[in-house]
Design a protein around this motif. Sequence first.
Motif, PDB file in Angstrom:
ATOM      1  N   PHE A  23       0.822  -1.205   0.000  1.00 19.26           N
ATOM      2  CA  PHE A  23       0.000   0.000   0.000  1.00 19.26           C
ATOM      3  C   PHE A  23       0.859   1.259   0.000  1.00 19.26           C
ATOM      4  N   ILE A  24       0.239   2.364  -0.418  1.00 12.37           N
ATOM      5  CA  ILE A  24       0.858   3.690  -0.339  1.00 12.37           C
ATOM      6  C   ILE A  24      -0.031   4.541   0.550  1.00 12.37           C
ATOM      7  N   LYS A  45      -5.429   0.057  -8.845  1.00 11.16           N
ATOM      8  CA  LYS A  45      -5.627  -1.401  -8.877  1.00 11.16           C
ATOM      9  C   LYS A  45      -4.997  -2.110  -7.683  1.00 11.16           C
ATOM     10  N   TYR A  46      -3.829  -1.649  -7.249  1.00  9.46           N
ATOM     11  CA  TYR A  46      -3.052  -2.452  -6.304  1.00  9.46           C
ATOM     12  C   TYR A  46      -2.672  -1.770  -4.990  1.00  9.46           C
ATOM     13  N   HIS A  47      -2.633  -0.449  -4.942  1.00  4.48           N
ATOM     14  CA  HIS A  47      -1.913   0.177  -3.840  1.00  4.48           C
ATOM     15  C   HIS A  47      -2.749   1.090  -2.947  1.00  4.48           C
ATOM     16  N   VAL A  48      -4.062   1.040  -3.059  1.00  2.00           N
ATOM     17  CA  VAL A  48      -4.918   1.846  -2.189  1.00  2.00           C
ATOM     18  C   VAL A  48      -5.596   0.919  -1.185  1.00  2.00           C
ATOM     19  N   SER A  49      -5.413   1.210   0.086  1.00  2.00           N
ATOM     20  CA  SER A  49      -6.016   0.360   1.121  1.00  2.00           C
ATOM     21  C   SER A  49      -7.368   0.920   1.541  1.00  2.00           C
ATOM     22  N   GLY A  50      -8.250   1.112   0.571  1.00  2.00           N
ATOM     23  CA  GLY A  50      -9.588   1.640   0.854  1.00  2.00           C
ATOM     24  C   GLY A  50      -9.662   3.146   0.752  1.00  2.00           C
TER      25      GLY A  50
END
Length: 665
Positions: free
Chosen positions: A420-421, A444-449
């Motif tokens: 995540f970022i 697609k891959y790096h947002v935790s909500g």
Amino acid sequence: MDKRYDTMNTQFLPVSQSDMRARGWEEYDFLLITGDAYVDHPSFGPAIIARVLEAEGYRVAVLAQPDWKGPAAFASLGRPRLGVLISAGNIDSMVAHYTVAKKRRHDDAYSPGNRPGLRPDRATIVYANRIREVFGDIPVVIGGLEASLRRFAHYDYWEDKVRRSILFDAQADLLVYGMGETATREIAGRLASGTPISEITDVRGTCFAARDPGACAYPMVEVPSFESVSSDKRAYARANMTEYNEHDPIVGKAILQRHGRELLVCNPPAMPLTTEELDRVFELPYVREPHPMYDQMGGVPAIEEVRFSVIHNRGCFGACNFCSLAFHQGRIISSRSHESVVREVTELTRHPGFKGYIHDVGGPTANFRRPACKKQLKAGLCKNRACLSPETCPNVDADHTDYLMLLRKLREIPGVKKVFIRSGIRFDYMMKDQSGEFFAELVKYHVSGQLKVAPEHCVNGVLDEMGKPHVEVYEKFRQKYERLNQKYGKEQYLVPYLMSSHPGCTLDDAVRLAEWLNKSGRQPEQVQDFYPTPGTLSTCMYHTGLDPRTMAAVYVPTDAHDKAMQRALMQWKRPEKRPLVLEALRRTHREDLIGYGRECLLRPNRPAAGSRPQSGGARPAGKPQDQKLKQRGKRVEHNDVQPKRKAGWAKPKARKNAKPGKGRR
């Protein structure tokens, strides 16, 4: 510590004489004092400096949060052979202790058990003076964020006056500013070789006191004296702008500032570390945990934010006027190699508490991996011009390829489920990347909500004073973020940071911000008042009423009640905020926002019997069903505030009632 994780067999540095005896030490070289609890992790500046010195062969002992009320704690480890290094910790001690309303905080994440009050106000000064009391003329070097931001005569928000350089109040021999690895190594080497501390006057990234300008070894510029900037606000603004412009490791000059009969000499900044040097710093043998002496006290909460996070860069050319990073880490980016970051993440997968999630691959600004443009490394930074505001400079190279490739490598490491970022990103910089590939993979891959971004305001005049891009850039970013979430079937939110009461923001501007939020169907759960921290351009505006970049007058909201109204307008739906919002709307003659229309912020007060409803989207006093209830003798209630609307920021149009988790500022 799990032995499978502790592959380097690391151990904490000594914190007591018994620790030193266990190592067979009869003496040690440096005492490092910090206002934070001792956490041996590269996210903590004192830990980095201690490990850098250890790697050079010096014996270092750590004294964390000593009892400053008497001298005993400062003498407990004995006199070091070469000197004492002092830091208030990761943040300014006054910010750690007080809210923007100057009220005492009830917790401290950098202290065991989240306990407040384990360090003094103005910790650097207090610690240094205690050391002088105990050890006399021993070499004393101060550093860290508190010393860095207070290296010149500076406006102090908590005393509401200009204070002299912290170097003089601390009675220190040297002040190290910025990221101090290079300067600290050089100082230590000279002390070890027998050079008196009084003769160490040419180290870049340091300040010292002198009587004669001839003591300065570099081309120099002199700014108005402490006495001048204390009494003349225009002089303060001129000095602050010079200090900001000369913070340039390529072409910056030394800065001199008189304090009475003494002269503060601030040498040019140290050069940013190269990739190889930064790799070495981050791969020193940190334990990466708080010292076990805190286990029975509840541990140190600050570790939770960084335990499974990775720092991949330093510096920030975003240069927001209210942010201290440009005046501390500088505006030139340096980055770690892919191989170094991969090694760190691989090591994290062996941690007994690791569950497959890397919480952040970031830094001051997550999506900066290279200098803003090629020119910076040869010609230095452009004076009186920002890279990204009010518009992005055409020379900025907004290529995210290197960062994208790093993230792809990290996703492929065995044991890693998600990367995540969570550090802030510069959305304006992203929007200049023509490929759009990074934006797509971010969603697609790096947002935790939730994705944190910082538009800060919606009025372009205010954004200009903040050093932020205009709101149209944020709106385009938000729309693209929504489209990508819909494309990939994601339900993810934007968490925009917003600020009230920044210099340049009038009450009318605050009303416009509330309108903008209302039209977007948003209301932040947390809002941030502008906090004047030492050294920043925005703090200069707050103190002087002048924009130091242009010397033009700036409106400054300083009255506590006016600031409360600005803050309330950002949370207008809350019942307890209604009186302040109502007063603000009347003061700005915006009664049109009191009514029943969708554009209105407040519902009118319930009209007296027989009177007509108020104007502003007015409607009949009761609905048909209300009349039926009245005929039956039942009481009818109308809420004074709008019902809650969807809580998502830039929510994809998939589900109406879904709510995000709480954002954190």
